[in-house]
Enzyme design. Sequence first.
Site, PDB file in Angstrom:
ATOM      1  N   THR A 290      39.456  46.833  43.486  1.00 46.74           N
ATOM      2  CA  THR A 290      40.667  46.284  44.084  1.00 46.74           C
ATOM      3  C   THR A 290      41.828  46.449  43.110  1.00 46.74           C
ATOM      4  O   THR A 290      41.645  46.308  41.893  1.00 46.74           O
ATOM      5  CB  THR A 290      40.485  44.794  44.458  1.00 46.74           C
ATOM      6  OG1 THR A 290      41.684  44.310  45.061  1.00 46.74           O
ATOM      7  CG2 THR A 290      40.156  43.945  43.233  1.00 46.74           C
ATOM      8  N   HIS A 342      26.274  36.561  37.435  1.00 52.23           N
ATOM      9  CA  HIS A 342      25.497  36.402  36.203  1.00 52.23           C
ATOM     10  C   HIS A 342      24.004  36.216  36.476  1.00 52.23           C
ATOM     11  O   HIS A 342      23.186  36.270  35.550  1.00 52.23           O
ATOM     12  CB  HIS A 342      26.033  35.198  35.422  1.00 52.23           C
ATOM     13  CG  HIS A 342      25.716  35.237  33.963  1.00 52.23           C
ATOM     14  ND1 HIS A 342      25.183  36.340  33.328  1.00 52.23           N
ATOM     15  CD2 HIS A 342      25.850  34.298  32.984  1.00 52.23           C
ATOM     16  CE1 HIS A 342      25.015  36.084  32.048  1.00 52.23           C
ATOM     17  NE2 HIS A 342      25.398  34.843  31.817  1.00 52.23           N
TER      18      HIS A 342
END
Length: 383
Positions: A290, A342
Amino acid sequence: MIIEIKAPSPGESITEVEISSWLVKNGDYVKKGQLIAEIDSDKATLEIFSEENGIISILYKKNTKISVGDTICLINTENIKKKSNIIKKIASPASEKILREKNILKKNVEGTGKKGRITKKDCIEHVVCNLQINENVIRKETKTPLSSLRKKLSERLVNVKNNSAILTTFNEINMQEVFYIREKYKNIFKKKHGVNLGFMSFFTLSCIRALKLYPDVNSMIDKENNKVNFNYFDISIAISGPKGLMVPVIRNVQKLSFLEIEKEIDRLLKKVKNGTISIDDMKGGTFTITNGGIFGSMLSTPIINPPQSAILGMHKIIDRVVVINNSIKICPIMYVALSYDHRIIDGRESVGFLSCIKETVENPIKFLMNENEKNIPNILKIL
């Protein structure tokens, strides 16, 4: 004859849609192939066209939710010529002068004269009414229901934040080499191929190199909590359009050149801008890029595009003072961000991935070339 216009299906699993806008009024004369309405689902916006010439009867108001297959309007094709004359606007010479001076369209003025003729009084009342509306609107509030597409997007983003362990790491990239290549070849590239040589192709190819080195970034967690790694690279590109942010996919990017990527970006950009982007264009994707820099964003923490596990954020390029080989220089610098899940991507992989992007973009000729080429990058081969 009465023609029924039904709500189409945007996809196999979708049973409900929402009428987001009517582009004509009840009782208007419409032509075959004319765009008359837009329908939103939780995945895409569909355009509805008139199937015949005739007078339209609208059955549902804007923002109404309906089932796929419901009849949303009727087209009466009988006595078309007679009824179509009703919509023709005739104005008196005095009113024509006011319309011309005030730059008012005839169709916006309600005629009270004989056979709908627009009079001078109609024009004056229209001008006064608009002035009053503009004066009163200063302290008014407007409530607009969220479209199905926007609601679904909100739900997905909230779900990502609540169910993922999202972290973001940052780096900065010296864009000098890319600037040099684009300045030298962009005009030739545009003239020969008809598309621009932008920054996105450099970053897209750089991402492919980094994803190969750090494959967990090109993975996802499925519904059964399995980690799924992909041996192909389908890159989602975030594009802003009239309906909001769309994320179409460029597939098998590992097989594409600068030119092929730029052509595909140009094709998808046009589809987003003119509202013809389809669900199939946005299905899949293993990693997203993006670019908030086109809107002036200096730094941000992009949110992951589910079910993907990472997203690269590009930002505005600004001349900054940097130290290179013990010398102070002014260089075009871009901050980049990598948001990642994560649960499957560790700090080592995320930092290494972003460092690889930096290394590749800062040395495009060295890294964005075929293995059997020593001195000529792909960008020169396609000119």
